[in-house]
Design a protein around this motif. Structure first.
Motif, PDB file in Angstrom:
ATOM      1  N   ASP A 172     -67.166  43.165  26.515  1.00 45.57           N
ATOM      2  CA  ASP A 172     -67.203  44.615  26.664  1.00 45.57           C
ATOM      3  C   ASP A 172     -66.460  45.021  27.936  1.00 45.57           C
ATOM      4  O   ASP A 172     -66.507  44.324  28.951  1.00 45.57           O
ATOM      5  CB  ASP A 172     -68.646  45.111  26.754  1.00 45.57           C
ATOM      6  CG  ASP A 172     -69.408  44.902  25.469  1.00 45.57           C
ATOM      7  OD1 ASP A 172     -68.780  44.932  24.388  1.00 45.57           O
ATOM      8  OD2 ASP A 172     -70.640  44.687  25.538  1.00 45.57           O
ATOM      9  N   GLN A 178     -63.605  46.926  23.682  1.00 49.25           N
ATOM     10  CA  GLN A 178     -63.862  45.495  23.799  1.00 49.25           C
ATOM     11  C   GLN A 178     -62.546  44.743  23.868  1.00 49.25           C
ATOM     12  O   GLN A 178     -61.559  45.133  23.233  1.00 49.25           O
ATOM     13  CB  GLN A 178     -64.658  44.980  22.588  1.00 49.25           C
ATOM     14  CG  GLN A 178     -66.111  45.435  22.555  1.00 49.25           C
ATOM     15  CD  GLN A 178     -66.838  44.813  21.384  1.00 49.25           C
ATOM     16  OE1 GLN A 178     -66.330  44.785  20.274  1.00 49.25           O
ATOM     17  NE2 GLN A 178     -68.041  44.309  21.638  1.00 49.25           N
ATOM     18  N   SER A 183     -60.971  42.991  31.214  1.00 53.22           N
ATOM     19  CA  SER A 183     -62.241  42.295  31.059  1.00 53.22           C
ATOM     20  C   SER A 183     -62.076  40.776  31.047  1.00 53.22           C
ATOM     21  O   SER A 183     -63.056  40.041  31.084  1.00 53.22           O
ATOM     22  CB  SER A 183     -62.952  42.768  29.791  1.00 53.22           C
ATOM     23  OG  SER A 183     -62.220  42.433  28.634  1.00 53.22           O
TER      24      SER A 183
END
Length: 297
Positions: A172, A178, A183
């Motif tokens: 996430d 996502q 990330s």
């Protein structure tokens, strides 16, 4: 005289440059936490104090941890959330009684390195930030490219290309999506992955040090990081084809990246040759604030 300000989440830095790029003054102060008007007055106070000390008036450029909406002039996407939704440039212009130029801090970083840094003389420079977040800025022929939506260079919120089994499940991202590049490739993401795989809570510098000393777990973590970074940057290179990519942020201090990234990018580049150079920032931590001053280049 050009005055540049780097408005960070914890500190505000101001620099004054002469026409030749020489530093005339440099100061730092603490950022007022969560207080928009106090931030505005601190910025104005730094400019007024610098001009009083140097005895002359200067142009003012400011690098911010977000961007200015092209439709309403309000700040958006700032991790210093008290800025979001506020007319920062308009308010500063009212206090200082002059035109102010604003740009994303990654754009300022890229501009500094393109003007008189590691990308000097290059037609296209892509400056990337690998730190708490992942950002970027594009400079072409010495000019920052802002874009129609004021998000030019935000490669960190594209999805990671070709996720492998090691990349799943998709993590996430704070932006609500996502699998964003950020990330995987931010400093916290690197630390988190090493902990999840090996149960070791190590910072980036320690992972790098242990990998250099032959630690197989840390070496594996960094090799996965480099492969992901290579794929992510290959997409940028295939579109922009920059002569130079300058790496900034805390992770840019890992010297192995400059050796290993060409081989990690190369297989994904749509060309029979690969001549893009990867360079550390000539101006280091000063690049952002210098680039803010060069907004008046």
């Amino acid at each position: 005289m050009r005055i540049g300000i780097d408005l960070g989440g914890t500190k505000i830095e101001i620099i004054a440059l002469g026409d030749d790029g020489r530093t005339l003054l440099r100061r730092r102060t603490v950022t007022p936490q969560g207080d928009y008007m106090a931030t505005v007055m601190t910025l104005a106070g730094l400019v007024e104090a610098a001009e009083a000390e140097l005895g002359r008036r200067g142009s003012v450029g400011i690098g911010i941890p977000g961007t200015e909406s092209p439709t309403g002039g309000l700040i958006k996407n700032a991790n210093s959330t008290c800025l979001n939704g506020k007319p920062l440039r308009r308010d500063l212009q009212a206090v200082l009684q002059r035109e102010i130029r604003l740009a994303n801090d990654a754009n300022c970083f890229a501009l500094s390195e393109a003007v008189d840094g590691s990308g000097q003389g290059a037609e296209i420079v892509f400056g990337i930030i690998l730190g708490t977040g992942v950002g970027g800025g594009i400079v072409i022929d010495g000019k920052v490219i802002r874009g129609a939506n004021a998000i030019s260079g935000e490669w960190g919120h594209n999805p990671l290309p070709l996720p492998a089994l090691d990349d799943l499940p998709l993590p996430d991202c704070y932006c609500g999506r996502q699998g964003c590049i950020e990330s995987y490739l931010s400093g916290p993401a690197l630390v988190r992955e090493h902990f999840n795989r090996h149960g070791q809570q190590l910072d980036v510098a320690e992972i790098d040090r242990r990998a250099s000393a032959g630690d197989a777990a840390c070496e594996g973590t960094l090799q996965r990081f480099e492969q992901r970074l290579g794929k992510a940057l290959a997409g940028v290179i295939n579109i922009l084809d920059p002569q130079v990519i300058v790496l900034g942020g805390g992770l840019s201090k890992m010297t192995r990246l400059y050796r290993n990234l060409p081989a990690c990018c190369g297989p994904h580049i749509f060309s029979d040759v690969f001549q893009t150079r990867f360079e550390p920032p000539k101006h280091g931590d000063s690049s952002g604030v210098r680039g803010a001053a060069w907004l008046w280049n």
